[in-house]
Design an enzyme around this catalytic site. Structure first.
Site, short mmCIF file in Angstrom:
data_model
loop_
_atom_site.label_atom_id
_atom_site.label_comp_id
_atom_site.label_asym_id
_atom_site.label_seq_id
_atom_site.Cartn_x
_atom_site.Cartn_y
_atom_site.Cartn_z
N ASP A 123 -23.63 -31.55 99.96
CA ASP A 123 -22.18 -31.78 100.86
C ASP A 123 -23.36 -30.61 102.03
O ASP A 123 -24.44 -30.65 102.07
CB ASP A 123 -22.03 -30.32 100.11
CG ASP A 123 -22.74 -29.74 99.51
OD1 ASP A 123 -23.70 -29.10 99.96
OD2 ASP A 123 -22.22 -28.24 98.16
N HIS A 178 -17.44 -24.09 90.91
CA HIS A 178 -17.56 -25.57 91.48
C HIS A 178 -19.05 -26.03 91.50
O HIS A 178 -20.40 -25.32 91.21
CB HIS A 178 -17.49 -25.16 93.58
CG HIS A 178 -18.85 -24.06 93.80
ND1 HIS A 178 -18.38 -23.35 94.62
CD2 HIS A 178 -20.04 -24.26 93.48
CE1 HIS A 178 -19.89 -22.70 95.03
NE2 HIS A 178 -20.62 -23.83 94.39
P1 PGA Z 1 -26.51 -21.26 94.06
O1 PGA Z 1 -25.53 -21.73 93.92
O2 PGA Z 1 -28.19 -22.54 93.77
O3 PGA Z 1 -27.17 -20.32 95.27
O4 PGA Z 1 -26.78 -20.29 92.70
C1 PGA Z 1 -24.98 -22.88 93.36
C2 PGA Z 1 -24.05 -23.77 93.98
O5 PGA Z 1 -23.25 -22.79 94.46
O6 PGA Z 1 -23.64 -25.09 93.39
#
Ligand code: PGA
Length: 259
Positions: free
Chosen positions: A82, A151
Site C-alpha cells: 500500500d 486490517h
Molecule cells: P504496525 O502496523 O506494524 O505499525 O503496527 C501494522 C499494520 O497496520 O498493518
C-alpha cells in the site's frame, strides 16, 4: 489446544501455522527464517512487502544476513501492499521512502524490480495498473502486519474479501495508530486516503507471513486464529488460505483461549 511460548502450533482444520514467541526480537528472528528460506530457495522470488513498525527489525535482519552471507536480491522482485495518497515517493512519510530507508538501500536489489502502488495522479488508473502487474507477477510470499482494527494492508473493516487494488478512506483509529508511530505524533499530517492491494490480491500469494506484536494486536489475532471469518476483521480472510504462517509475541497471543 494448548498454547505455550516458543511453540509452533498447527491449527486443526486449517493450514495456518501459529508460532508464539516471547517478544518482538524473537518474532523478527522467526520471520527472517521464513523470509530467507524463500529468497534462498528461489533467488527470483516475488515478495509482497509491508511497511509500519512491525517489519523494521525483520528488514534489519535481512540486511545483516545480506552483508554477512551474501544472500542476493539481484533477481528478486518486490511488490508493496500500500501507499498513502497524496505523498510523492520522496516524502519522508511515504511508504516508498520507508522501503528505501529500511530495506532497499541495504540490499543489492535492482530498483527497477521494486514496485509500490502509486498514491498520486489518476488513482483508478494506478489501481488498474497495479492489479495488472500483480496478475502478471504472482507473489511467492506476502509479508503482513495487522492493524489494531484487524486490517491487512490498508484493507479496513468492511472491505470485501474479493477486493483487488483500490482506493480507500482510512479509519480514524488507523490514522491515530500511524500518528503515534510516525508523522511526529500529529494526526492532521496523516493522509486520509490510501491505495492498497485488495484482500484477493493478498490471498493470491502462494504463502503468507503475518507478524503481530504487542497488546494492541491481541484482539484481531484472537479473531484471526479462533474467531469466525468476517469482513469486520479483514485478517480473518486468511483462514481460507492454504499456507499461512502467523508469528506472534506473548502480548499479541494473550487473548487466545482455545483448548
Ligand atoms: P504496525 O502496523 O506494524 O505499525 O503496527 C501494522 C499494520 O497496520 O498493518
Amino acid at each position: 489446544m494448548f498454547f505455550k511460548k516458543n511453540s509452533m502450533i498447527l491449527l486443526e482444520g486449517q493450514k495456518m501455522k501459529l508460532i508464539i514467541v516471547e517478544n518482538y526480537e524473537e518474532a523478527s528472528v522467526e520471520a527472517a527464517k521464513v523470509m530467507l528460506e524463500q529468497v534462498r530457495s528461489n533467488p527470483k522470488s516475488h515478495l509482497g512487502l509491508a511497511t509500519g513498525s512491525t517489519p523494521i527489525r525483520l528488514y534489519e535482519l535481512m540486511i545483516a544476513d545480506h552483508k554477512l552471507n551474501n544472500t542476493s536480491y539481484r533477481d528478486i522482485k518486490t511488490f508493496n501492499l500500500d501507499e498513502y495518497c497524496g505523498l510523492q515517493s520522496t516524502h519522508p512519510q511515504s511508504y516508498h521512502y520507508f522501503m528505501n530507508k529500511h530495506l532497499f538501500d541495504g540490499l543489492d536489489i535492482d530498483l527497477h524490480n521494486v514496485y509500490l502502488p502509486k498514491g498520486f495522479g489518476d488513482i483508478q488508473e494506478n489501481c488498474d495498473a497495479y492489479n495488472a502487474l500483480l496478475d502478471k507477477n504472482g507473489l511467492d510470499l506476502q509479508l503482513l502486519g495487522i492493524g489494531s482494527n484487524g486490517h491487512i494492508g490498508f484493507n479496513e473493516p468492511g472491505t470485501a474479501f474479493e477486493s483487488k487494488t483500490h482506493y480507500i478512506e482510512l479509519e480514524e483509529s488507523t490514522r491515530q495508530d500511524n500518528a503515534r508511530l510516525f508523522f511526529n505524533g500529529n494526526i492532521d499530517e496523516v493522509p486520509t486516503h490510501a491505495i492498497t492491494m485488495g484482500i484477493q490480491n493478498i490471498l493470491d500469494a502462494k504463502k503468507i507471513l503475518l507478524i503481530a506484536c504487542g497488546e494492541s494486536k491481541a484482539k484481531p489475532i484472537q479473531t484471526l486464529v479462533e474467531g469466525q471469518m468476517t469482513i469486520e476483521c479483514p485478517a480473518s480472510a486468511l483462514q481460507n488460505h492454504q499456507d499461512v504462517v502467523v508469528i506472534v509475541d506473548t502480548a499479541a497471543a494473550s487473548l487466545l483461549t482455545k483448548k
